[in-house]
Design an enzyme around this catalytic site. Structure first.
Site, PDB file in Angstrom:
ATOM      1  N   LYS A  99       0.842  -1.146   0.043  1.00 12.35           N
ATOM      2  CA  LYS A  99      -0.110  -0.007   0.000  1.00 12.35           C
ATOM      3  C   LYS A  99       0.895   1.197   0.079  1.00 12.35           C
ATOM      4  CE  LYS A  99      -1.683   2.907   1.735  1.00 12.35           C
ATOM      5  NZ  LYS A  99      -1.286   4.461   1.445  1.00 12.35           N
TER       6      LYS A  99
ATOM      7  N   GLU B 210       9.386   1.663  10.826  1.00 10.98           N
ATOM      8  CA  GLU B 210      10.632   2.555  10.307  1.00 10.98           C
ATOM      9  C   GLU B 210      10.069   4.021  10.443  1.00 10.98           C
ATOM     10  OE1 GLU B 210      13.948   1.846  10.307  1.00 10.98           O
ATOM     11  OE2 GLU B 210      13.707  -0.491  10.068  1.00 10.98           O
TER      12      GLU B 210
ATOM     13  N   CYS C 118      13.836  11.019   6.323  1.00 10.08           N
ATOM     14  CA  CYS C 118      13.597  10.710   7.802  1.00 10.08           C
ATOM     15  C   CYS C 118      15.219  10.720   8.549  1.00 10.08           C
ATOM     16  CB  CYS C 118      13.456   9.094   7.835  1.00 10.08           C
ATOM     17  SG  CYS C 118      14.531   8.052   6.900  1.00 10.08           S
TER      18      CYS C 118
HETATM   19  P1  NAP Z   1       2.626   8.762   7.259  1.00 11.71           P
HETATM   20  O1  NAP Z   1       1.539   9.842   7.203  1.00 11.71           O
HETATM   21  O2  NAP Z   1       2.778   7.737   8.439  1.00 11.71           O
HETATM   22  O3  NAP Z   1       2.149   7.646   6.202  1.00 11.71           O
HETATM   23  C1  NAP Z   1       2.927   6.412   5.939  1.00 11.71           C
HETATM   24  C2  NAP Z   1       2.032   5.524   5.061  1.00 11.71           C
HETATM   25  O4  NAP Z   1       1.252   5.078   6.127  1.00 11.71           O
HETATM   26  C3  NAP Z   1       1.183   5.841   3.884  1.00 11.71           C
HETATM   27  O5  NAP Z   1       1.283   4.918   2.934  1.00 11.71           O
HETATM   28  C4  NAP Z   1      -0.383   6.395   4.427  1.00 11.71           C
HETATM   29  O6  NAP Z   1      -1.021   6.389   3.649  1.00 11.71           O
HETATM   30  C5  NAP Z   1      -0.324   5.165   5.441  1.00 11.71           C
HETATM   31  N1  NAP Z   1      -0.958   5.152   6.535  1.00 11.71           N
HETATM   32  C6  NAP Z   1      -1.713   6.464   7.143  1.00 11.71           C
HETATM   33  N2  NAP Z   1      -2.642   5.873   8.128  1.00 11.71           N
HETATM   34  C7  NAP Z   1      -2.646   4.623   8.113  1.00 11.71           C
HETATM   35  C8  NAP Z   1      -3.335   3.624   8.775  1.00 11.71           C
HETATM   36  N3  NAP Z   1      -4.095   3.993   9.689  1.00 11.71           N
HETATM   37  N4  NAP Z   1      -3.112   2.450   8.786  1.00 11.71           N
HETATM   38  C9  NAP Z   1      -2.255   2.020   7.893  1.00 11.71           C
HETATM   39  N5  NAP Z   1      -1.357   2.858   6.986  1.00 11.71           N
HETATM   40  C10 NAP Z   1      -1.758   3.990   7.052  1.00 11.71           C
HETATM   41  O7  NAP Z   1       4.078   9.161   6.929  1.00 11.71           O
HETATM   42  P2  NAP Z   1       4.360  10.034   5.380  1.00 11.71           P
HETATM   43  O8  NAP Z   1       3.894  11.552   5.687  1.00 11.71           O
HETATM   44  O9  NAP Z   1       3.931   9.558   4.224  1.00 11.71           O
HETATM   45  O10 NAP Z   1       5.979   9.783   5.536  1.00 11.71           O
HETATM   46  C11 NAP Z   1       6.596  10.576   6.385  1.00 11.71           C
HETATM   47  C12 NAP Z   1       7.360  10.106   7.504  1.00 11.71           C
HETATM   48  O11 NAP Z   1       7.793   8.999   7.208  1.00 11.71           O
HETATM   49  C13 NAP Z   1       8.127  10.832   8.373  1.00 11.71           C
HETATM   50  O12 NAP Z   1       7.745  10.816   9.747  1.00 11.71           O
HETATM   51  C14 NAP Z   1       9.385  10.032   8.087  1.00 11.71           C
HETATM   52  O13 NAP Z   1      10.596  10.451   9.033  1.00 11.71           O
HETATM   53  C15 NAP Z   1       9.070   8.574   8.144  1.00 11.71           C
HETATM   54  N6  NAP Z   1      10.176   7.901   7.401  1.00 11.71           N
HETATM   55  C16 NAP Z   1      10.887   7.124   7.970  1.00 11.71           C
HETATM   56  C17 NAP Z   1      11.875   6.373   7.431  1.00 11.71           C
HETATM   57  C18 NAP Z   1      12.704   5.464   8.187  1.00 11.71           C
HETATM   58  O14 NAP Z   1      13.517   4.655   7.409  1.00 11.71           O
HETATM   59  N7  NAP Z   1      12.674   5.372   9.457  1.00 11.71           N
HETATM   60  C19 NAP Z   1      12.051   6.626   6.247  1.00 11.71           C
HETATM   61  C20 NAP Z   1      11.335   7.518   5.214  1.00 11.71           C
HETATM   62  C21 NAP Z   1      10.371   8.159   5.974  1.00 11.71           C
HETATM   63  P3  NAP Z   1      -1.653   7.821   2.897  1.00 11.71           P
HETATM   64  O15 NAP Z   1      -0.475   8.757   3.108  1.00 11.71           O
HETATM   65  O16 NAP Z   1      -1.901   7.405   1.652  1.00 11.71           O
HETATM   66  O17 NAP Z   1      -3.188   8.176   3.574  1.00 11.71           O
END
Ligand code: NAP
Ligand code: MG
Length: 488
Positions: free
Chosen positions: A185, A260, A294
């Site tokens: 997803k 992550e 991140c």
């Molecule tokens: P996000 O809002 O948490 O979304 C990540 C994914 O989860 C998206 O596909 C999102 O779908 C989905 N999602 C949202 N709510 C969900 C739920 N209730 N159940 C299941 N899936 C759900 O994060 P983002 O804004 O896309 O990415 C930025 C974040 O990722 C930052 O905090 C960054 O630090 C972190 N990150 C961490 C790493 C690492 O390796 N540690 C690497 C890259 C990024 P939709 O957005 O399509 O709704």
């Protein structure tokens, strides 16, 4: 070379076929740098997720995949890597259009890393084995005990928008190498390269159902995937807030997870650091991908004697950055992903000013089309909101320290624990700091993306479990113990 935009199919990829949502739902995606519409994708529901999970379950239990040797799985992954390399320009164009990041970043770094990741794990596919044990007899009988390393089953992979192609590869490659099947997803804001890779998966010859993609929102499609009883593991990369929610659901169901999550990583610049060499990399660690990384080194801890030099050096770099069209050759920074992200970043700038941080450079939106912001540097302290919360934008805060003890205390004074960067020429300082930093990784005198051979993990609020490396590979397996006791 930049190619014409070549869109992948815009439906879900389930059981080797492209399918619309069962209820016909769709959503539109735009190019954030121009606001131009890019595509209309399928908005998956629980019904679509269920179809994908059933296809994955079936492929895992019964399809040709379930009988395939490790060597053959490795060959398919290798072929996929070749196709990624063949279509490097197409993928980089798609990613730059979908994410707004400079084309050159995708082309030079991200897409090659995707191919490297598939190749790295292709090499593991026929080398994952159990262990034998020489144990004393059991109840007077000869015993032979050993372990089997087996795939988990169906892995649900949920990815973020900031580096969508690389993180997809991080999840697909190890899961597939050891024989799992996968339902992905991707983030709504950046699904296009995932759909393109699904088309390459088909071209490479993976059997139907081994890789499935359901696009749509996290709250509907993502949630359904996390809750599905036939999903054995969720591998999630994204925000700490959503990670906590997924961990709670997985906790109820006792489902395996790898999380992550976010970061607020320190860069420690000691008094002895070679600033000429360090400054461009310090800046890259803050501004790469418009700061939507991140591993962004956004807390810039600087020995008090060097604060002026670091502030001046970063201001010079920020002011000479070329912020604009991701496809212009000279562009060094592109657009933020969305208007919501722009509001978030500008909101943090306001908060920094309101809390008394000193703005060295930047802080404003550029233009009115797209979501461009100036690379921004503050000087402040570690208690500011901008030093505590993940901004996910091109904003760094310089925080002075007086000695190593204070630097270490400040570095660890955060809820996160993803990575850290240490700038020093002193080997004994390297030993001390690297041992005591509460992070999953440390860079010394450098900063860059993770290598597929090395484990990547977040401590504390940055995550649970490992991705990449041997640890990340084995996180896609169970180790089953077998006791053979002879009778007679
Ligand atoms: P996000 O809002 O948490 O979304 C990540 C994914 O989860 C998206 O596909 C999102 O779908 C989905 N999602 C949202 N709510 C969900 C739920 N209730 N159940 C299941 N899936 C759900 O994060 P983002 O804004 O896309 O990415 C930025 C974040 O990722 C930052 O905090 C960054 O630090 C972190 N990150 C961490 C790493 C690492 O390796 N540690 C690497 C890259 C990024 P939709 O957005 O399509 O709704
Ligand atoms: Mg997009």
């Amino acid at each position: 070379m930049i190619t014409e935009l070549q869109l992948p199919p815009t439906q879900h990829y389930i059981e080797g076929a492209w399918r619309a949502s069962a209820d016909g739902g769709v959503f539109d995606v735009e190019n954030p740098a121009t606001g131009a519409p890019l595509a209309t994708l399928s908005a998956g529901t629980a019904t679509d997720v269920d179809a994908a999970v059933r296809a994955a379950r079936d492929a895992f239990e019964r399809g040709p995949w379930s009988q395939m040797s490790g060597a053959d799985r490795g060959r398919l992954l290798w072929r996929l890597a070749d196709l990624v390399e063949r279509d490097r320009e197409i993928l980089a164009t798609l990613e730059a259009s979908d994410v707004g990041r400079p084309y050159v970043e995708s082309f030079m770094f991200e897409i090659p890393l995707v191919a490297d990741t598939f190749r790295h794990f292709a090499g593991w596919a026929d080398k994952v084995t159990g262990t034998t044990f020489g144990l004393p007899p059991f109840a007077g009988q000869e015993r032979f005990s050993y372990t089997l390393r087996q795939p988990l089953g169906v892995v649900g992979a949920i990815t973020p928008w900031n580096a969508p192609t690389m993180i997809l590869a991080w999840k697909l490659a190890p899961a597939l190498a050891v024989g799992n099947t996968v339902v992905v997803k991707p983030a709504e804001l950046a699904s296009l390269t995932t759909l393109y890779i699904a088309a390459l998966v088909a071209e490479a010859g993976f059997p139907p159902g081994v890789v499935n993609v359901v696009t749509g929102s996290g709250q509907v499609a993502g949630e359904a995937l996390v809750r599905h009883a036939e999903v054995d593991k969720i591998s999630f990369t994204g925000s700490t807030a959503v990670g906590r929610h997924i961990a709670a659901v997985a906790g109820e169901q006792l489902k395996k997870v790898t999380l992550e999550l976010g970061g607020k990583s320190p860069q420690i610049i000691r008094g002895d650091a070679d600033l000429n060499a360090a400054l461009p990399v310090i800046a890259t660690a803050v501004f790469a991908n418009q700061g939507q990384t991140c591993a962004s080194g956004s807390r810039i801890l600087v020995h008090r004697s060097r604060v002026g030099a670091v502030a001046q050096g970063l201001a010079d770099i920020a002011q000479s950055a070329v912020v604009g069209d991701p496809f212009d050759e000279g562009t060094t920074m592109g657009s933020l992903i969305s208007s919501a992200q722009l509001d978030r970043v500008l909101g943090y700038v306001e908060r920094g000013l309101a809390e008394g941080a000193h703005l060295v450079t930047g802080g404003r939106r550029i233009g009115t089309t797209g979501y461009f912001v100036e690379p921004t540097v503050f000087v402040g302290d570690n208690d500011l909101t901008i030093a505590r919360e993940e901004i996910f934008g091109p904003v760094g805060t310089i925080i002075p320290f007086d000695d190593d003890e204070e630097a270490l205390r400040l570095a660890n004074d955060t809820e996160y624990g993803l990575t850290a960067v240490l700038w020093t020429g002193d080997a004994s300082a390297v030993t001390r700091f690297t041992r005591q930093l509460k992070t999953g990784s440390v860079w010394v005198n450098a900063w860059g993306p993770p290598h597929p051979a090395l484990p990547w993990s977040g401590q504390r609020a940055s995550g649970i479990g490992e991705e990449l490396g041997m640890a990340g590979l084995l996180a896609n397996t169970i180790e089953k113990t077998v006791n053979l006791v002879s009778r007679g």
